[in-house]
Design a protein around this motif. Structure first.
Motif, PDB file in Angstrom:
ATOM      1  N   ALA A   3      96.405 -11.573  16.251  1.00  0.00           N
ATOM      2  CA  ALA A   3      95.593 -12.237  15.227  1.00  0.00           C
ATOM      3  C   ALA A   3      94.575 -11.261  14.639  1.00  0.00           C
ATOM      4  N   GLY A   4      94.841 -10.803  13.407  1.00  0.00           N
ATOM      5  CA  GLY A   4      93.900  -9.933  12.712  1.00  0.00           C
ATOM      6  C   GLY A   4      93.890  -8.485  13.137  1.00  0.00           C
ATOM      7  N   THR A   5      94.748  -8.097  14.083  1.00  0.00           N
ATOM      8  CA  THR A   5      94.739  -6.733  14.623  1.00  0.00           C
ATOM      9  C   THR A   5      96.162  -6.234  14.828  1.00  0.00           C
ATOM     10  N   VAL A   6      96.367  -4.937  14.571  1.00  0.00           N
ATOM     11  CA  VAL A   6      97.643  -4.288  14.875  1.00  0.00           C
ATOM     12  C   VAL A   6      97.357  -3.191  15.893  1.00  0.00           C
ATOM     13  N   HIS A   7      98.083  -3.210  16.987  1.00  0.00           N
ATOM     14  CA  HIS A   7      97.919  -2.233  18.064  1.00  0.00           C
ATOM     15  C   HIS A   7      99.051  -1.216  17.982  1.00  0.00           C
ATOM     16  N   VAL A   8      98.746   0.050  18.262  1.00  0.00           N
ATOM     17  CA  VAL A   8      99.726   1.136  18.219  1.00  0.00           C
ATOM     18  C   VAL A   8      99.591   1.942  19.501  1.00  0.00           C
ATOM     19  N   ARG A   9     100.735   2.293  20.105  1.00  0.00           N
ATOM     20  CA  ARG A   9     100.710   3.092  21.334  1.00  0.00           C
ATOM     21  C   ARG A   9     101.910   4.017  21.391  1.00  0.00           C
ATOM     22  N   ASP A  10     101.844   4.969  22.308  1.00  0.00           N
ATOM     23  CA  ASP A  10     102.948   5.875  22.601  1.00  0.00           C
ATOM     24  C   ASP A  10     103.894   5.154  23.549  1.00  0.00           C
ATOM     25  N   SER A  11     105.128   4.943  23.141  1.00  0.00           N
ATOM     26  CA  SER A  11     106.061   4.181  23.974  1.00  0.00           C
ATOM     27  C   SER A  11     106.438   4.902  25.264  1.00  0.00           C
ATOM     28  N   LYS A  12     106.191   6.202  25.321  1.00  0.00           N
ATOM     29  CA  LYS A  12     106.487   6.942  26.547  1.00  0.00           C
ATOM     30  C   LYS A  12     105.294   6.985  27.492  1.00  0.00           C
ATOM     31  N   ASN A  13     104.171   6.385  27.068  1.00  0.00           N
ATOM     32  CA  ASN A  13     102.974   6.317  27.906  1.00  0.00           C
ATOM     33  C   ASN A  13     102.326   4.952  27.688  1.00  0.00           C
ATOM     34  N   GLN A  23      94.096  -2.333  31.368  1.00  0.00           N
ATOM     35  CA  GLN A  23      94.320  -3.762  31.525  1.00  0.00           C
ATOM     36  C   GLN A  23      95.194  -4.225  30.367  1.00  0.00           C
ATOM     37  N   PRO A  24      96.506  -4.045  30.449  1.00  0.00           N
ATOM     38  CA  PRO A  24      97.362  -4.394  29.321  1.00  0.00           C
ATOM     39  C   PRO A  24      97.278  -5.867  28.976  1.00  0.00           C
ATOM     40  N   ASP A  25      97.348  -6.181  27.708  1.00  0.00           N
ATOM     41  CA  ASP A  25      97.324  -7.545  27.223  1.00  0.00           C
ATOM     42  C   ASP A  25      98.749  -8.070  27.249  1.00  0.00           C
ATOM     43  N   ALA A  26      99.039  -8.950  28.181  1.00  0.00           N
ATOM     44  CA  ALA A  26     100.401  -9.457  28.360  1.00  0.00           C
ATOM     45  C   ALA A  26     100.864 -10.286  27.170  1.00  0.00           C
ATOM     46  N   SER A  27      99.940 -10.728  26.323  1.00  0.00           N
ATOM     47  CA  SER A  27     100.339 -11.549  25.180  1.00  0.00           C
ATOM     48  C   SER A  27     100.871 -10.711  24.026  1.00  0.00           C
ATOM     49  N   LEU A  28     100.693  -9.395  24.069  1.00  0.00           N
ATOM     50  CA  LEU A  28     101.184  -8.536  22.998  1.00  0.00           C
ATOM     51  C   LEU A  28     102.683  -8.305  23.143  1.00  0.00           C
ATOM     52  N   THR A  79     100.887   2.833  29.518  1.00  0.00           N
ATOM     53  CA  THR A  79      99.615   2.525  30.170  1.00  0.00           C
ATOM     54  C   THR A  79      98.485   3.409  29.660  1.00  0.00           C
ATOM     55  N   GLY A  80      98.790   4.295  28.739  1.00  0.00           N
ATOM     56  CA  GLY A  80      97.790   5.198  28.183  1.00  0.00           C
ATOM     57  C   GLY A  80      96.988   4.561  27.069  1.00  0.00           C
ATOM     58  N   PRO A  81      96.220   5.364  26.370  1.00  0.00           N
ATOM     59  CA  PRO A  81      95.382   4.838  25.297  1.00  0.00           C
ATOM     60  C   PRO A  81      96.210   4.300  24.140  1.00  0.00           C
TER      61      PRO A  81
END
Length: 67
Positions: A35-45, A8-13, A47-49
């Motif tokens: 706000a208070g959090t930094v999210h990190v993901r694999d740009s080639k995935n 469920q991706p957060d569209a506000s990010l 929808t993944g973790p």
């Protein structure tokens, strides 16, 4: 730190790709600050973790790797 599935991706990010990533290599990292959090993901995935860090923890990490 926490890990989550981006089912469920957060569209506000707003994701920003690392300047060290390229479309030619396997290592591509994106980050998004909230706000208070930094999210990190694999740009080639996108929808993944992904990982979520408290902002102060992320700042400590960045400070330690840029010294």
């Amino acid at each position: 730190m926490s890990a989550s599935s981006a089912g469920q991706p957060d569209a506000s990010l707003v994701w920003t790709k690392s300047s060290y990533s390229s479309n030619e290599g396997p290592q591509c990292v994106e980050m998004a600050a909230a706000a208070g959090t930094v999210h990190v993901r694999d740009s080639k995935n996108v929808t993944g973790p992904r990982l979520a860090f408290a902002a102060d923890t992320w700042a400590d990490f960045v400070s330690s790797v840029t010294r």
